[in-house]
Design an enzyme around this catalytic site. Structure first.
Site, PDB file in Angstrom:
ATOM      1  N   HIS A  86      47.255  42.308  47.561  1.00  0.00           N
ATOM      2  CA  HIS A  86      46.364  41.891  46.300  1.00  0.00           C
ATOM      3  C   HIS A  86      46.454  40.842  45.865  1.00  0.00           C
ATOM      4  CE1 HIS A  86      44.122  42.989  42.749  1.00  0.00           C
ATOM      5  NE2 HIS A  86      43.509  43.805  43.272  1.00  0.00           N
ATOM      6  N   GLU A 134      38.037  40.960  48.536  1.00  0.00           N
ATOM      7  CA  GLU A 134      38.094  40.969  47.202  1.00  0.00           C
ATOM      8  C   GLU A 134      37.980  39.452  46.653  1.00  0.00           C
ATOM      9  OE1 GLU A 134      39.697  44.714  45.040  1.00  0.00           O
ATOM     10  OE2 GLU A 134      40.871  43.295  44.849  1.00  0.00           O
TER      11      GLU A 134
HETATM   12  O1  G3P Z   1      42.110  46.374  43.206  1.00  0.00           O
HETATM   13  C1  G3P Z   1      40.742  46.541  42.737  1.00  0.00           C
HETATM   14  C2  G3P Z   1      40.579  45.365  42.151  1.00  0.00           C
HETATM   15  O2  G3P Z   1      41.196  43.928  42.154  1.00  0.00           O
HETATM   16  C3  G3P Z   1      39.139  45.344  41.728  1.00  0.00           C
HETATM   17  O3  G3P Z   1      39.406  45.491  40.051  1.00  0.00           O
HETATM   18  O4  G3P Z   1      38.791  45.847  37.979  1.00  0.00           O
HETATM   19  O5  G3P Z   1      37.326  44.470  39.365  1.00  0.00           O
HETATM   20  O6  G3P Z   1      37.500  46.973  39.792  1.00  0.00           O
HETATM   21  P1  G3P Z   1      38.217  45.631  39.474  1.00  0.00           P
END
Ligand code: G3P
Length: 214
Positions: A86, A134
């Site tokens: 992550h 992400e």
């Molecule tokens: O692991 C999920 C993440 O990093 C996304 O976070 O708060 O944008 O949903 P968020």
């Protein structure tokens, strides 16, 4: 479609609050196989029907290690899988390779996060079950990855075609529409944190998102 809920290390989703959130999800969805709780390591002993993933791990068997989370211990806590790399817990490529290999050999599912297409390309070589795209700058923000980076999601889908890895997307996902768009772009899962756990009505948000997940 899979719905990974990353409990991170928020007060709202750890300790007794994690128990409350988990019981709320169970009440609504039982042991729904699409919902995966990615728990903080402090909460490993919470008993739940939900599928559980660890937030990170080390490529180790149980032993004399301090402050580590050996892959070899995960089964004893009834984890089904592990999320690694992550953007809030980055690992070297070598370590990613070793964890994926060890976790797979021990029967755990593996979810590896990637910040960009370059990292997606590097990680696919290790054949994890899922790769979560992400973009770090969108994490915890108001604009979702599906709104801000649709063409990158489509590129990532193409990159994973014909491989054993499925694409998950995350960052800023907050509502049913974000889930629908992610699905339309070809993602097979979503990874969500603040949109659920920081909401005053997390179960209501999950119910709405699940209308697209199922
Ligand atoms: O692991 C999920 C993440 O990093 C996304 O976070 O708060 O944008 O949903 P968020």
């Amino acid at each position: 479609m899979l719905f990974f809920i990353n409990f991170k290390a928020y007060k709202e989703s750890t300790g007794s609050n994690a128990v409350t959130l988990i019981r709320g999800i169970e009440k609504q969805f039982g042991d729904h196989p699409s919902i995966i709780a990615v728990l903080n390591p402090l909460d490993s002993l919470i008993d739940t029907k939900l599928t559980k993933f660890a937030q990170t791990a080390d490529p180790l068997n149980p032993g004399a290690y301090t402050g580590h989370i050996p892959v070899g211990l995960l089964g004893g806590y009834r984890y089904s899988g592990v999320m690694i790399n992550h953007s809030e817990c980055k690992l070297t490529l070598e370590k990613i390779r070793d964890i994926v290999q060890m976790a797979s050999e021990q029967g755990f599912r593996t979810l590896v996060c990637a910040a960009d297409l370059k990292e997606v390309k590097e990680i696919v070589a290790f054949s994890p079950d899922y790769i979560a795209y992400e973009p770090p700058e969108l994490i915890g923000g108001e604009i979702s990855v599906s709104t801000a980076k649709p063409e990158i999601i489509q590129e990532a889908v193409k990159l994973l075609q014909g491989t054993g890895s499925k694409l998950v997307v995350g960052a800023g996902i907050k509502n049913r529409n974000d889930v629908r768009v992610s699905k339309e772009l070809g993602a097979e899962g979503i990874l969500v944190s603040s949109g659920v756990v920081k909401s005053p009505e997390p179960i209501g948000v999950i119910i709405e998102m699940m209308k697209e997940v199922v």
